[in-house]
Design an enzyme around this catalytic site. Structure first.
Site, PDB file in Angstrom:
ATOM      1  N   LYS A   1       0.831  -1.215   0.000  1.00 42.59           N
ATOM      2  CA  LYS A   1       0.000   0.000   0.000  1.00 42.59           C
ATOM      3  C   LYS A   1       0.860   1.257   0.000  1.00 42.59           C
ATOM      4  O   LYS A   1       0.556   2.222  -0.710  1.00 42.59           O
ATOM      5  CB  LYS A   1      -0.917   0.018   1.232  1.00 42.59           C
TER       6      LYS A   1
ATOM      7  N   ARG B   1      16.790  -7.792   9.677  1.00 44.51           N
ATOM      8  CA  ARG B   1      15.401  -8.169   9.444  1.00 44.51           C
ATOM      9  C   ARG B   1      14.547  -7.645  10.585  1.00 44.51           C
ATOM     10  O   ARG B   1      15.006  -7.574  11.729  1.00 44.51           O
ATOM     11  CB  ARG B   1      15.244  -9.695   9.386  1.00 44.51           C
TER      12      ARG B   1
END
Length: 227
Positions: A22, A169
């Protein structure tokens, strides 16, 4: 269509789970159409920093450890949408989250002669999303993004962009957490999907396609609702 030929201000809502892209698509719509992405979190922080009436109200609630009410969020959103840079339209991010909030948003927009142009659901395959999100990592120095399956550095262990050797990460980018987030997303968003479907403004795009393909689909929606 270009911003100059748009005849209506667009009010878009992008619906999609974490990792659906998005943010990437919103930035592309901003650049192409002159729309402004309005993130609830960013709006709250900006209003608090600016010391607006709604910002002060939000600050007192947050300092007390409470949740900012819909009324305060809507007041902050109303203030932001009154600024001239939103004239071409906005992309709402993080609000509404419930049908009740959607109804309140409809009322706010109606006061300004606006309405939701389209609520776009980025449709994803859950299993593929787990692979997509859990394989992400970034360069610890410059933030360049990589993926175990889809985009590894040209030279193993060396960032293509800055030459950095350290990577990181997100702790919550693992299969179990991503799966739980997807389940929660579907449960919370299903009523919104139904709400906007009943009002005839729901659009669906394939969120698993290539970035440019998704952008083209979203562009066609914007062209349609602003013509």
């Amino acid at each position: 269509m270009t911003p100059e030929t748009m005849t209506k201000a667009a009010v878009l809502i992008l619906l999609g789970p974490p990792g659906a892209g998005k943010g990437t698509q919103a930035r592309m719509l901003e650049e192409r159409y002159g729309l402004v992405q309005l993130s609830t979190g960013d709006l709250l922080r900006a209003a608090v920093a600016a010391g607006t009436d709604a910002g002060r109200a939000a600050k007192s609630v947050m300092e007390a450890g409470g949740l900012v009410s819909d009324e305060i969020v809507l007041a902050i959103l109303k203030d932001r949408m009154a600024e001239p840079d939103t004239a071409k339209g906005v992309i709402l991010d993080g609000f509404p989250r419930t049908p009740g909030q959607a109804e309140a948003l409809d009322a706010l927009l109606a006061e300004q002669g606006l309405k939701i142009s389209a609520a776009v659901s980025m449709e994803v395959d859950d299993a593929a999303m787990v692979t997509r999100v859990s394989g992400r990592y970034t360069c610890a120095d410059c933030g360049e993004g990589y993926h175990d399956s889809f985009k590894q550095p040209a030279v193993d262990g060396c960032c293509d962009k800055c030459g950095g050797k350290a990577f990181k990460r997100r702790a919550d980018d693992n299969a179990e957490t991503v799966g739980a987030r997807l389940t929660a997303y579907h449960a919370s968003t299903a009523p919104l999907i139904a709400y906007y479907g009943q009002r005839g403004v729901l659009r669906k795009v394939d969120g698993m396609g290539a970035i440019d393909s998704i952008a083209a689909d979203l562009g066609r929606i914007v062209d349609e609702v602003t013509a």
